[in-house]
Design an enzyme around this catalytic site. Structure first.
Site, PDB file in Angstrom:
ATOM      1  N   PHE A  40      46.302  33.844  23.178  1.00  0.00           N
ATOM      2  CA  PHE A  40      45.759  34.818  22.228  1.00  0.00           C
ATOM      3  C   PHE A  40      46.101  34.511  20.775  1.00  0.00           C
ATOM      4  O   PHE A  40      45.346  34.817  19.870  1.00  0.00           O
ATOM      5  CB  PHE A  40      46.288  36.221  22.566  1.00  0.00           C
ATOM      6  CG  PHE A  40      45.757  36.749  23.854  1.00  0.00           C
ATOM      7  CD1 PHE A  40      44.529  37.407  23.875  1.00  0.00           C
ATOM      8  CD2 PHE A  40      46.447  36.588  25.027  1.00  0.00           C
ATOM      9  CE1 PHE A  40      44.030  37.892  25.070  1.00  0.00           C
ATOM     10  CE2 PHE A  40      45.940  37.076  26.219  1.00  0.00           C
ATOM     11  CZ  PHE A  40      44.737  37.719  26.248  1.00  0.00           C
ATOM     12  N   ILE A 108      51.900  38.294  29.470  1.00  0.00           N
ATOM     13  CA  ILE A 108      51.534  39.586  30.065  1.00  0.00           C
ATOM     14  C   ILE A 108      50.697  39.371  31.317  1.00  0.00           C
ATOM     15  O   ILE A 108      50.104  40.294  31.843  1.00  0.00           O
ATOM     16  CB  ILE A 108      50.722  40.427  29.048  1.00  0.00           C
ATOM     17  CG1 ILE A 108      49.474  39.657  28.573  1.00  0.00           C
ATOM     18  CG2 ILE A 108      51.598  40.790  27.842  1.00  0.00           C
ATOM     19  CD1 ILE A 108      48.532  40.468  27.714  1.00  0.00           C
ATOM     20  N   HIS A 126      56.573  41.620  26.298  1.00  0.00           N
ATOM     21  CA  HIS A 126      55.326  42.182  25.770  1.00  0.00           C
ATOM     22  C   HIS A 126      54.543  42.954  26.827  1.00  0.00           C
ATOM     23  O   HIS A 126      53.347  43.189  26.671  1.00  0.00           O
ATOM     24  CB  HIS A 126      54.464  41.077  25.149  1.00  0.00           C
ATOM     25  CG  HIS A 126      55.117  40.405  23.985  1.00  0.00           C
ATOM     26  ND1 HIS A 126      54.739  39.173  23.512  1.00  0.00           N
ATOM     27  CD2 HIS A 126      56.148  40.797  23.183  1.00  0.00           C
ATOM     28  CE1 HIS A 126      55.510  38.828  22.482  1.00  0.00           C
ATOM     29  NE2 HIS A 126      56.371  39.799  22.270  1.00  0.00           N
ATOM     30  N   CYS A 160      45.278  60.863  31.529  1.00  0.00           N
ATOM     31  CA  CYS A 160      46.162  61.036  32.683  1.00  0.00           C
ATOM     32  C   CYS A 160      45.880  62.380  33.350  1.00  0.00           C
ATOM     33  O   CYS A 160      45.940  63.423  32.689  1.00  0.00           O
ATOM     34  CB  CYS A 160      47.611  60.964  32.209  1.00  0.00           C
ATOM     35  SG  CYS A 160      48.816  61.329  33.503  1.00  0.00           S
ATOM     36  N   CYS A 163      49.032  64.793  32.928  1.00  0.00           N
ATOM     37  CA  CYS A 163      49.538  65.360  31.664  1.00  0.00           C
ATOM     38  C   CYS A 163      48.570  65.224  30.497  1.00  0.00           C
ATOM     39  O   CYS A 163      48.918  65.569  29.373  1.00  0.00           O
ATOM     40  CB  CYS A 163      50.876  64.702  31.313  1.00  0.00           C
ATOM     41  SG  CYS A 163      50.714  63.057  30.604  1.00  0.00           S
ATOM     42  N   SER A 201      56.486  28.241  24.282  1.00  0.00           N
ATOM     43  CA  SER A 201      56.497  29.263  23.237  1.00  0.00           C
ATOM     44  C   SER A 201      56.655  28.587  21.889  1.00  0.00           C
ATOM     45  O   SER A 201      57.460  27.678  21.731  1.00  0.00           O
ATOM     46  CB  SER A 201      57.655  30.237  23.458  1.00  0.00           C
ATOM     47  OG  SER A 201      57.763  31.108  22.344  1.00  0.00           O
ATOM     48  N   SER A 202      55.884  29.038  20.927  1.00  0.00           N
ATOM     49  CA  SER A 202      56.025  28.476  19.581  1.00  0.00           C
ATOM     50  C   SER A 202      57.263  29.045  18.896  1.00  0.00           C
ATOM     51  O   SER A 202      57.647  28.601  17.826  1.00  0.00           O
ATOM     52  CB  SER A 202      54.775  28.773  18.766  1.00  0.00           C
ATOM     53  OG  SER A 202      54.497  30.156  18.835  1.00  0.00           O
TER      54      SER A 202
HETATM   55 ZN   LIG Z   1      50.705  61.297  32.078  1.00  0.00          ZN
END
Ligand SMILES: [Zn+2]
Length: 254
Positions: A40, A108, A126, A160, A163, A201-202
């Site tokens: 990315f 990820i 991440h 969600c 909630c 990794s850079s």
């Molecule tokens: Zn929730």
């Protein structure tokens, strides 16, 4: 020492691993490029076409949340089809041998878990793109669940059910706080190792880039395996600037 050629680099790496008591692999996007996962951050990468959505914008509008999910679903096949590469398999061998207690990653893509490393031993700085979380109550949602509701609501991401919090992939966006527990564990692991293995990794994204330095200051050896040079090459005990899969494939245990 910068390895003059691949053979020397591999031999020296083998020697350093054999002499180490605890190896800590630390991985970045470069380990996953051979798996079809786009890098990315690199020039010409996805982000030059699609500006990443910062966390505050995700929170601020339904439109941005929908757009974030549209992008995630657009990449679904690419992510779903990706298999661990030679680098992942080599590090999994190191883990199974007992030499590497865990892996710290900036990625990820879930590929370390897919290579056989227990999820609790993959420290993700991440986050993870393969599932989603409610930002308020932290309930976990699978992508298929989100997609079904997203599609049936005409491209509107659900909230969600418990909630009414916003549901987001379990990744750390720009402007979002680093995961405290993962950062703490990465630090502990860094201070416990005597060989820090930075792979693909850079080493420019802070605070993650602080770990190789922390390891080195703590007396560990530092190895950097990356196609491009990094700003830590000068203090590394070994730098192998070559294709990651090629460098690590001799370390895959069969
Ligand atoms: Zn929730």
């Amino acid at each position: 020492m910068i390895a003059p050629d691949l053979e020397t680099g591999v031999a020296r790496l083998r020697d350093l691993i054999e002499r180490a008591t605890v190896v800590l692999p630390f991985t970045g996007a470069g380990i996953s490029t051979e798996c079809g996962i786009p890098d990315f951050c690199s020039p010409g990468g996805l982000w030059t076409k699609n500006r990443p959505i910062p966390f505050d914008e995700f929170l601020a509008s339904q439109e941005m949340r929908d757009e974030a999910w549209r992008r995630r679903f657009a990449m679904e096949e690419q992510f779903a089809q990706a298999k661990p590469g030679r680098g992942h398999r080599a590090l999994a061998s190191l883990y199974r041998s007992g030499k590497a207690p865990a892996i710290v990653t900036q990625n990820i893509d879930n590929l370390h878990q897919a290579s056989g490393i227990a999820p609790e031993h993959v420290i993700e700085l991440h986050g993870n793109n393969s599932y989603a979380l409610c930002l308020d109550c932290a309930a976990r949602y699978e992508l298929a669940w989100v997609k079904e509701r997203f599609s049936s609501a005409g491209g509107r991401v659900p909230e969600c059910p418990d909630c009414n919090g916003y549901i987001k992939t379990a990744t750390v966006s720009f402007g979002q706080a680093m995961p405290e527990r993962a950062m703490r564990r990465a630090e502990e692991l860094t201070l416990d190792c005597d060989l820090f293995l930075a792979v693909g990794s850079s080493l420019v994204v802070w605070p993650a880039a602080g770990f190789p330095l922390m390891a080195k200051r703590n007396g560990a050896r530092l190895v950097i395996i990356n196609r491009e040079t990094t700003e830590f090459d000068a203090i590394a005990d070994l730098v192998v600037s070559d294709d990651i899969g090629t460098v690590l494939s001799p370390f895959i245990a069969h």
